[in-house]
Design an enzyme around this catalytic site. Sequence first.
Site, PDB file in Angstrom:
ATOM      1  N   GLU A   1      -1.186  -5.488   8.520  1.00  0.00           N
ATOM      2  CA  GLU A   1      -0.334  -4.946   9.576  1.00  0.00           C
ATOM      3  C   GLU A   1      -0.944  -5.254  10.949  1.00  0.00           C
ATOM      4  O   GLU A   1      -2.135  -5.017  11.151  1.00  0.00           O
ATOM      5  CB  GLU A   1      -0.200  -3.421   9.388  1.00  0.00           C
ATOM      6  CG  GLU A   1       0.486  -3.059   8.088  1.00  0.00           C
ATOM      7  CD  GLU A   1       0.654  -1.547   7.903  1.00  0.00           C
ATOM      8  OE1 GLU A   1       0.327  -0.770   8.827  1.00  0.00           O
ATOM      9  OE2 GLU A   1       1.099  -1.154   6.808  1.00  0.00           O
TER      10      GLU A   1
ATOM     11  N   ASP B   1       0.846  -1.199   0.000  1.00  0.00           N
ATOM     12  CA  ASP B   1       0.000   0.000   0.000  1.00  0.00           C
ATOM     13  C   ASP B   1       0.882   1.250   0.000  1.00  0.00           C
ATOM     14  O   ASP B   1       0.386   2.376  -0.051  1.00  0.00           O
ATOM     15  CB  ASP B   1      -1.017  -0.008   1.146  1.00  0.00           C
ATOM     16  CG  ASP B   1      -0.382  -0.019   2.519  1.00  0.00           C
ATOM     17  OD1 ASP B   1       0.854  -0.145   2.615  1.00  0.00           O
ATOM     18  OD2 ASP B   1      -1.127   0.092   3.516  1.00  0.00           O
ATOM     19  N   SER B   2       2.226   1.042  -0.012  1.00  0.00           N
ATOM     20  CA  SER B   2       3.160   2.144  -0.261  1.00  0.00           C
ATOM     21  C   SER B   2       2.884   2.750  -1.641  1.00  0.00           C
ATOM     22  O   SER B   2       3.392   3.823  -1.958  1.00  0.00           O
ATOM     23  CB  SER B   2       4.611   1.649  -0.195  1.00  0.00           C
ATOM     24  OG  SER B   2       4.778   0.501  -1.002  1.00  0.00           O
TER      25      SER B   2
ATOM     26  N   GLU C   1       9.427  -4.297  10.248  1.00  0.00           N
ATOM     27  CA  GLU C   1       9.857  -3.004   9.704  1.00  0.00           C
ATOM     28  C   GLU C   1      10.318  -2.050  10.814  1.00  0.00           C
ATOM     29  O   GLU C   1       9.670  -1.938  11.862  1.00  0.00           O
ATOM     30  CB  GLU C   1       8.690  -2.339   8.938  1.00  0.00           C
ATOM     31  CG  GLU C   1       9.064  -0.955   8.406  1.00  0.00           C
ATOM     32  CD  GLU C   1       8.087  -0.398   7.386  1.00  0.00           C
ATOM     33  OE1 GLU C   1       7.122  -1.080   7.009  1.00  0.00           O
ATOM     34  OE2 GLU C   1       8.319   0.763   6.961  1.00  0.00           O
TER      35      GLU C   1
ATOM     36  N   LYS D   1      -1.248  -9.432   2.736  1.00  0.00           N
ATOM     37  CA  LYS D   1      -0.464  -8.971   3.904  1.00  0.00           C
ATOM     38  C   LYS D   1      -1.306  -7.981   4.687  1.00  0.00           C
ATOM     39  O   LYS D   1      -2.006  -7.150   4.103  1.00  0.00           O
ATOM     40  CB  LYS D   1       0.847  -8.317   3.453  1.00  0.00           C
ATOM     41  CG  LYS D   1       1.630  -7.690   4.632  1.00  0.00           C
ATOM     42  CD  LYS D   1       3.054  -7.347   4.273  1.00  0.00           C
ATOM     43  CE  LYS D   1       3.262  -5.999   3.645  1.00  0.00           C
ATOM     44  NZ  LYS D   1       2.771  -4.842   4.436  1.00  0.00           N
TER      45      LYS D   1
ATOM     46  N   ASP E   1      -1.118  -6.150  -0.375  1.00  0.00           N
ATOM     47  CA  ASP E   1      -1.438  -5.527   0.912  1.00  0.00           C
ATOM     48  C   ASP E   1      -2.934  -5.295   1.083  1.00  0.00           C
ATOM     49  O   ASP E   1      -3.616  -4.878   0.139  1.00  0.00           O
ATOM     50  CB  ASP E   1      -0.758  -4.144   0.988  1.00  0.00           C
ATOM     51  CG  ASP E   1       0.423  -4.134   1.936  1.00  0.00           C
ATOM     52  OD1 ASP E   1       0.541  -5.058   2.770  1.00  0.00           O
ATOM     53  OD2 ASP E   1       1.233  -3.192   1.835  1.00  0.00           O
TER      54      ASP E   1
HETATM   55  O1  KIV Z   1       3.602  -1.104   1.594  1.00  0.00           O
HETATM   56  C1  KIV Z   1       4.762  -1.556   1.510  1.00  0.00           C
HETATM   57  O2  KIV Z   1       5.490  -1.349   0.528  1.00  0.00           O
HETATM   58  C2  KIV Z   1       5.240  -2.360   2.625  1.00  0.00           C
HETATM   59  C3  KIV Z   1       6.696  -2.704   2.645  1.00  0.00           C
HETATM   60  C4  KIV Z   1       7.491  -1.501   2.877  1.00  0.00           C
HETATM   61  C5  KIV Z   1       6.996  -3.802   3.575  1.00  0.00           C
HETATM   62  O3  KIV Z   1       4.494  -2.713   3.482  1.00  0.00           O
END
Ligand code: KIV
Length: 275
Positions: free
Chosen positions: A115, A44-45, A182, A113, A83
């Site tokens: 968090e 989600d980056s 992280e 994924k 994510d």
């Molecule tokens: O969103 C993302 O790119 C991430 C990584 C930095 C692990 O969660």
Amino acid sequence: MKNTVSTFQKMKDEGKKISMLTAYDYSTAKLEDEAGIHGILVGDSLGNVMLGYEDTISVTMEDMIRYGSTVTRGAKNALVVIDMPFMSYQTSVYDAVVNAGRLMKEARAGAVKLEGGVKFAPHIKAIVDASIPVMAHIGLTPQSINAFGGFKVQGKTEAAAKQLIEDAKAVEAAGAFAVVIEGVPAKLAKLVTEAVHIPTIGIGAGPDCDGQILVYQDLLGMFSDFTPKFVKRYADIGTIMKDAFSTYIKEVDEQSFPEEKHCYTINEEVIEKLY
Ligand code: KIV
């Protein structure tokens, strides 16, 4: 050969390091895959590096499905993890399963994924019970940026370090197949890696995790809004792109582009009839 969650576990068991990168589009995913990357994260980056937000809070399920599906089409061998965006699983265990299912069905993810540690163990268990592999993410979790009060290294006090170990054990017990760590001190990440059987994937967590992940624009020098300490720049593609753009602008201005070799031809007789 297609990498799966079993490949990741086998690699940890055999002491082989796992490499992961983010990708958000078909062409980049294809290049990373051809280079031999083990896993690709549609993070989600993308809120930062693709959509230009300050953080990941505004990223939606539709964003993750749209970008994620391009990556799954581009990656033939890498395990593609997508994510779960902010508020797609925090609201309830039910929402977590429904939205994880959407990422699998609509974007064809290999895993999702999310968090969180102990607090999100029930969500992880429910998703895993629905036969969807889950990668957990603990330590500096960017979706909690407002609760943390900024991007701060996590796990520095005794209580916080113990909590991080508990979080890792809880996500493992809930069935996560791997866990991203992280923004935590390297020695603590090593302890966490030794405390669990599933692979740990580090970002800003030192060399002793079972694998590493970076945002690809950071690694290529394509994103300049901020650069965390843990980033290593492997190429300066940002400068190469800017130089190429400048040369193109200059050549259009000078009319040295396009040249004859870039043009299509037509029979002169046809042209003459137009006058
Ligand atoms: O969103 C993302 O790119 C991430 C990584 C930095 C692990 O969660």
